[in-house]
Design an enzyme around this catalytic site. Structure first.
Site, PDB file in Angstrom:
ATOM      1  N   GLU A 148      63.806  59.919  41.689  1.00 17.38           N
ATOM      2  CA  GLU A 148      63.691  61.210  42.382  1.00 17.38           C
ATOM      3  C   GLU A 148      63.076  61.094  43.786  1.00 17.38           C
ATOM      4  O   GLU A 148      62.555  62.074  44.311  1.00 17.38           O
ATOM      5  CB  GLU A 148      62.863  62.182  41.543  1.00 17.38           C
ATOM      6  CG  GLU A 148      63.533  62.587  40.248  1.00 17.38           C
ATOM      7  CD  GLU A 148      62.857  63.812  39.646  1.00 17.38           C
ATOM      8  OE1 GLU A 148      63.459  64.893  39.702  1.00 17.38           O
ATOM      9  OE2 GLU A 148      61.736  63.673  39.136  1.00 17.38           O
ATOM     10  N   HIS A 200      55.328  65.259  44.088  1.00 15.00           N
ATOM     11  CA  HIS A 200      56.196  65.842  43.063  1.00 15.00           C
ATOM     12  C   HIS A 200      55.527  65.571  41.726  1.00 15.00           C
ATOM     13  O   HIS A 200      55.168  64.427  41.430  1.00 15.00           O
ATOM     14  CB  HIS A 200      57.594  65.217  43.085  1.00 15.00           C
ATOM     15  CG  HIS A 200      58.393  65.554  41.857  1.00 15.00           C
ATOM     16  ND1 HIS A 200      58.665  66.856  41.489  1.00 15.00           N
ATOM     17  CD2 HIS A 200      58.949  64.773  40.889  1.00 15.00           C
ATOM     18  CE1 HIS A 200      59.358  66.850  40.352  1.00 15.00           C
ATOM     19  NE2 HIS A 200      59.537  65.604  39.966  1.00 15.00           N
ATOM     20  N   HIS A 233      54.841  67.036  37.326  1.00 15.82           N
ATOM     21  CA  HIS A 233      55.286  67.790  36.149  1.00 15.82           C
ATOM     22  C   HIS A 233      54.074  68.395  35.442  1.00 15.82           C
ATOM     23  O   HIS A 233      54.001  68.382  34.215  1.00 15.82           O
ATOM     24  CB  HIS A 233      56.036  66.875  35.173  1.00 15.82           C
ATOM     25  CG  HIS A 233      57.140  66.067  35.772  1.00 15.82           C
ATOM     26  ND1 HIS A 233      57.562  64.868  35.222  1.00 15.82           N
ATOM     27  CD2 HIS A 233      57.919  66.268  36.863  1.00 15.82           C
ATOM     28  CE1 HIS A 233      58.561  64.375  35.949  1.00 15.82           C
ATOM     29  NE2 HIS A 233      58.787  65.200  36.955  1.00 15.82           N
ATOM     30  N   HIS A 250      61.005  71.782  34.914  1.00 19.30           N
ATOM     31  CA  HIS A 250      60.833  70.414  35.401  1.00 19.30           C
ATOM     32  C   HIS A 250      59.439  70.192  35.989  1.00 19.30           C
ATOM     33  O   HIS A 250      58.681  69.378  35.481  1.00 19.30           O
ATOM     34  CB  HIS A 250      61.941  70.151  36.441  1.00 19.30           C
ATOM     35  CG  HIS A 250      61.929  68.787  37.034  1.00 19.30           C
ATOM     36  ND1 HIS A 250      63.003  68.265  37.719  1.00 19.30           N
ATOM     37  CD2 HIS A 250      60.972  67.840  37.102  1.00 19.30           C
ATOM     38  CE1 HIS A 250      62.709  67.043  38.139  1.00 19.30           C
ATOM     39  NE2 HIS A 250      61.482  66.768  37.783  1.00 19.30           N
TER      40      HIS A 250
HETATM   41 ZN   LIG Z   1      60.450  65.019  38.240  1.00 16.65          ZN
END
Ligand SMILES: [Zn+2]
Length: 248
Positions: A77, A96, A98, A166
């Protein structure tokens, strides 16, 4: 010009702090904009942030291609980072993650917004990007530039965007700022979830958020960073308030 060892260590520290504070687990990542090469960024190879060492850090071109992979496997990603740097000249660091506390707000209509002064930096009007809207049924991962640019467009000029089912992306002017806002985004989500069980929530107003941000200085990030370095077992490196390192 070679990357300064200070910047490399700063990025390792950012990874370790996010892991120590539970924002990332085996997954999730943080990058910093390359100080010299336009649109390039530094990001670890695919490894849990808690385990990351300086030798894991790689340089990527704006399209996500590794400059010198040297046998290392990149994050699937990584495109998220390149797309945000491409769309936002003001952004010098991207997270980024979660965070489990944040996910409920990405899968319901409950709007995540500041409920406490320390969390003002996440801003109001946090958007939720839904990969299904444009790309249909996928594995929800952002594994190419087309999807990443769609996410960056949803982020717009804000510090945070949620990703349905996500996680989220956090963008800011320095590693210390994005780590700060990632940790306080998670705390805000936890506080808001608790408050929702009690009754109607009074959020910070736009005026209160603006007032907090006006009085927030680099010292706020420094004080927090020193504390989080201690908890993560990392050396605290005092940063200059101005110049390229301040934006790292
Ligand atoms: Zn992710």
């Amino acid at each position: 010009m070679p990357i300064s060892p200070q910047l490399i260590e700063e990025l390792v520290t950012a990874n370790r702090i996010l892991a120590r504070e539970g924002v990332v687990d085996s997954f999730g990542h943080v990058s910093v904009r390359h100080p010299d090469r336009r649109g390039h960024y530094l990001l670890s190879r695919a490894r849990a942030p808690e385990c990351i060492e300086a030798a894991d850090l790689m340089e990527f071109a704006p399209d996500g291609a590794p400059v010198d992979a040297a046998g290392r496997t990149p994050y699937a990603e990584r495109f998220i980072h390149g797309a945000v740097y491409g769309a936002r000249p003001d952004v010098h660091a991207v997270v980024h993650n979660h965070s489990p506390s944040v996910i409920p707000f990405s899968i319901t209509r409950a709007a995540l917004a500041p409920v406490m002064h320390m969390c003002a930096g996440i801003g109001r009007g946090i958007p939720t990007w839904d990969s299904r809207t444009r790309f249909g049924d996928t594995n929800l991962l952002v594994t190419n530039m087309e999807t990443a640019r769609d996410l960056a467009a949803a982020l717009g000029d804000r510090p945070v965007a949620l990703m349905r089912g996500h996680g989220c992306v956090v963008a800011g002017g320095s590693l210390r700022e994005v780590v700060f806002n990632s940790i306080y985004l998670q705390l805000n989500a936890e506080l808001q979830l608790k408050a929702m069980a009690l009754g109607e929530i009074t959020f910070l107003s736009e005026g209160e958020i603006a007032a907090v941000m006006r009085t927030r200085s680099s010292f706020t990030f420094e004080r927090a960073w020193e504390f989080w370095c201690r908890r993560a077992g990392r050396t605290y490196d005092v940063r200059p308030m101005e110049g390229p390192l301040a934006r790292s």
